[in-house]
Write an enzyme that holds these catalytic residues in place. Sequence first.
Site, PDB file in Angstrom:
ATOM      1  N   LEU A 206       2.139  -2.611   0.738  1.00  0.00           N
ATOM      2  CA  LEU A 206       0.912  -3.379   0.624  1.00  0.00           C
ATOM      3  C   LEU A 206       0.300  -3.141  -0.743  1.00  0.00           C
ATOM      4  O   LEU A 206       0.505  -2.082  -1.350  1.00  0.00           O
ATOM      5  CB  LEU A 206      -0.093  -2.961   1.707  1.00  0.00           C
ATOM      6  CG  LEU A 206       0.309  -3.200   3.160  1.00  0.00           C
ATOM      7  CD1 LEU A 206      -0.741  -2.602   4.090  1.00  0.00           C
ATOM      8  CD2 LEU A 206       0.480  -4.681   3.436  1.00  0.00           C
TER       9      LEU A 206
ATOM     10  N   ASN B 210      -1.574  -2.370  -7.457  1.00  0.00           N
ATOM     11  CA  ASN B 210      -0.508  -1.890  -8.337  1.00  0.00           C
ATOM     12  C   ASN B 210      -0.378  -0.367  -8.358  1.00  0.00           C
ATOM     13  O   ASN B 210       0.108   0.206  -9.333  1.00  0.00           O
ATOM     14  CB  ASN B 210      -0.710  -2.413  -9.767  1.00  0.00           C
ATOM     15  CG  ASN B 210      -0.813  -3.922  -9.817  1.00  0.00           C
ATOM     16  OD1 ASN B 210      -0.001  -4.626  -9.216  1.00  0.00           O
ATOM     17  ND2 ASN B 210      -1.837  -4.437 -10.496  1.00  0.00           N
ATOM     18  N   ARG B 211      -0.818   0.272  -7.293  1.00  0.00           N
ATOM     19  CA  ARG B 211      -0.751   1.739  -7.163  1.00  0.00           C
ATOM     20  C   ARG B 211      -1.602   2.470  -8.201  1.00  0.00           C
ATOM     21  O   ARG B 211      -1.409   3.651  -8.461  1.00  0.00           O
ATOM     22  CB  ARG B 211       0.696   2.241  -7.220  1.00  0.00           C
ATOM     23  CG  ARG B 211       1.582   1.738  -6.072  1.00  0.00           C
ATOM     24  CD  ARG B 211       0.998   2.154  -4.729  1.00  0.00           C
ATOM     25  NE  ARG B 211       1.854   1.821  -3.608  1.00  0.00           N
ATOM     26  CZ  ARG B 211       1.712   0.738  -2.841  1.00  0.00           C
ATOM     27  NH1 ARG B 211       0.773  -0.167  -3.133  1.00  0.00           N
ATOM     28  NH2 ARG B 211       2.502   0.529  -1.806  1.00  0.00           N
ATOM     29  N   MET B 212      -2.562   1.754  -8.800  1.00  0.00           N
ATOM     30  CA  MET B 212      -3.478   2.381  -9.757  1.00  0.00           C
ATOM     31  C   MET B 212      -4.724   2.844  -8.996  1.00  0.00           C
ATOM     32  O   MET B 212      -5.842   2.396  -9.218  1.00  0.00           O
ATOM     33  CB  MET B 212      -3.830   1.392 -10.867  1.00  0.00           C
ATOM     34  CG  MET B 212      -2.644   0.980 -11.722  1.00  0.00           C
ATOM     35  SD  MET B 212      -2.100   2.340 -12.790  1.00  0.00           S
ATOM     36  CE  MET B 212      -3.424   2.290 -14.018  1.00  0.00           C
ATOM     37  N   HIS B 213      -4.504   3.784  -8.073  1.00  0.00           N
ATOM     38  CA  HIS B 213      -5.547   4.199  -7.154  1.00  0.00           C
ATOM     39  C   HIS B 213      -6.637   5.008  -7.855  1.00  0.00           C
ATOM     40  O   HIS B 213      -6.422   5.581  -8.931  1.00  0.00           O
ATOM     41  CB  HIS B 213      -4.948   5.055  -6.036  1.00  0.00           C
ATOM     42  CG  HIS B 213      -3.761   4.438  -5.384  1.00  0.00           C
ATOM     43  ND1 HIS B 213      -3.776   3.168  -4.854  1.00  0.00           N
ATOM     44  CD2 HIS B 213      -2.499   4.923  -5.174  1.00  0.00           C
ATOM     45  CE1 HIS B 213      -2.592   2.895  -4.321  1.00  0.00           C
ATOM     46  NE2 HIS B 213      -1.792   3.939  -4.524  1.00  0.00           N
TER      47      HIS B 213
END
Length: 214
Positions: A9, A192-195
């Site tokens: 996701l 984009n997994r840039m949490h």
Amino acid sequence: MTDLTGLRLSYTRAELRRADLNPDPLAQFQGWLQEAIGADLREPYALSLATADAGGRPSVRTVLLRGATPAGLTFYTNYDSHKGRDLSANPQAELLFHWPELERQVRAFGPVTRVPDAESDAYFHARPRESQLAAHASDPQSAPTPGREALEATFAALHDRFPEGSEVPRPACWGGFRVAVQEWEFWQGRANRMHDRFTYTRSGEEWQIQRLMP
């Protein structure tokens, strides 16, 4: 089996900025927990409890949060259970709250102590009567049982031993543990997994806040 490598996701619900954070991590946690409760999530007060025994073998399971105060985060269990034995031998734990619908999680680490007996008594007697009886029936928790029938028979016998209207005493081996949190981490999923990740760590009486790489 389904190929899991392509399942993912992208988190786009919210962001977490340094300016958004309460300087008090407990207040930050309480705010997020209240939002999860307000969103009608299923058991948003459930958490994953990670412990390790004296030899360092880790274990993890789900328990329910029953208090969040400046003294720490509280849960209840059988002291002779697997987790209870772990915490007696190695009194420290990490807790994980995961609210996937909000794309958030919180980690909390610290030393663990038992809560006072009076506090355990008060919570025990606030539980449903059937849960009080179950605490007796499942003692010692985590021990092998000959079968479901034996467990049900013990439960039925306890109804006779403590008939309706009588007080069910708290088992001496059952009570609360409290985690005095020394480190918190707040995670907000981003695209984009840039949490966004922030830690609070103790520095004397103050909390130091730091952004972490995602």
